[in-house]
Design a protein around this motif. Structure first.
Motif, PDB file in Angstrom:
ATOM      1  N   ASP A   1       6.461 -19.797  23.589  1.00 23.52           N
ATOM      2  CA  ASP A   1       5.421 -20.574  23.250  1.00 23.52           C
ATOM      3  C   ASP A   1       4.188 -20.109  23.393  1.00 23.52           C
ATOM      4  OD1 ASP A   1       3.693 -22.637  22.400  1.00 23.52           O
ATOM      5  OD2 ASP A   1       4.962 -24.148  23.640  1.00 23.52           O
TER       6      ASP A   1
ATOM      7  N   SER B   1       1.193 -21.228  22.790  1.00 21.99           N
ATOM      8  CA  SER B   1       0.299 -22.076  23.396  1.00 21.99           C
ATOM      9  C   SER B   1       0.384 -21.993  24.849  1.00 21.99           C
ATOM     10  CB  SER B   1       0.614 -23.654  23.144  1.00 21.99           C
ATOM     11  OG  SER B   1       1.750 -24.185  23.751  1.00 21.99           O
ATOM     12  N   LYS B   2       1.290 -21.416  25.547  1.00 26.74           N
ATOM     13  CA  LYS B   2       1.521 -21.303  26.789  1.00 26.74           C
ATOM     14  C   LYS B   2       1.113 -19.666  27.456  1.00 26.74           C
ATOM     15  CE  LYS B   2       5.014 -24.888  27.511  1.00 26.74           C
ATOM     16  NZ  LYS B   2       6.271 -25.130  27.656  1.00 26.74           N
TER      17      LYS B   2
ATOM     18  N   ASN C   1       4.935 -21.377  17.535  1.00 31.97           N
ATOM     19  CA  ASN C   1       3.460 -21.296  17.256  1.00 31.97           C
ATOM     20  C   ASN C   1       2.773 -22.754  17.561  1.00 31.97           C
ATOM     21  OD1 ASN C   1       3.298 -18.654  15.969  1.00 31.97           O
ATOM     22  ND2 ASN C   1       4.531 -19.457  14.320  1.00 31.97           N
TER      23      ASN C   1
END
Length: 222
Positions: free
Chosen positions: A19, A21-22, A222
């Protein structure tokens, strides 16, 4: 390269996700590269499989280092510069085979690139160009590796290779003797290729590149 395929297939089977976002402050390419190295290639149980079933030598040692730095001499300016390698691999059997050539520690080198569009193939080709023009100050195997992380369902490995080959044919600064062609490394994996090029300095040594094009469209979030 067979071992890297094994680890990729294990990743897919386990449903591993990455991910973005991480990822914090880590670049997306490095995030995927680190995941491959730290979550799979460097794990003891996976390396045990390599020793027993791929290398067929239970006493072999193999290590993976992301973002290792070597020194090269720029072929145009003659200046020494840093060469940042995405994944460098030390394997004791390879060291023994090539030990009569050099006193240096011998590494097998892999460069990685994310691909979402055909424009990203230009970045992939830049790594090929880097292989041809950087005169390493330490011993370099006449064999290189490249990995493509294909993050979109809109492109497959065949389309990407076709685009890479088309662009290589019009690239006057890269001496390509054999363009990317299918080269089976594992009968359960049909996205591996091989190409042949020449260095653009010295005696213009020939060298091979083994290419792995991994479908990451279901792995990347994403």
């Amino acid at each position: 390269m067979k071992y890297i395929i094994y680890c990729y297939q294990k990743k897919v089977a386990e449903g591993k996700k990455y991910d973005f976002s991480k990822r914090g402050k880590i670049a997306k390419e490095d995030f995927l590269r680190n995941g491959l190295v730290n979550d799979y290639l460097s794990k003891t149980n996976n390396k045990t499989y390599y020793k027993n079933f791929i290398s067929d030598n239970p006493f072999v040692e193999i290590t993976f280092n992301p973002e290792e730095t070597k020194t090269y001499i720029d072929s145009e300016t003659r200046e020494e510069r840093n060469d940042k390698i995405d994944i460098s691999i030390y394997e004791s059997s390879i060291q023994q085979i090539w030990s009569n050539k050099t006193n240096d520690e011998i590494k097998f080198v892999i460069e990685c690139k994310r691909i979402n569009t055909f424009d990203d193939c230009n970045e992939y080709i830049k790594d090929i160009k880097k292989f041809t023009e950087r005169n390493q100050t330490t011993f370099r195997l006449p064999i290189e590796g490249q990995i493509a992380f294909i993050e979109t369902e809109l492109l497959n490995h065949e389309q990407i290779v076709e685009d890479i080959n088309r662009k290589l044919k019009s690239n006057k600064s890269i001496a390509t003797l054999d363009y990317l062609e299918l080269h089976s490394l594992d009968k359960s994996f049909d996205c591996s290729y091989k190409s042949l090029h020449k260095k653009n300095f010295g005696i213009e040594e020939k060298f091979k590149i083994y290419h792995l094009l991994f479908d990451y469209s279901s792995i990347v979030i994403n």
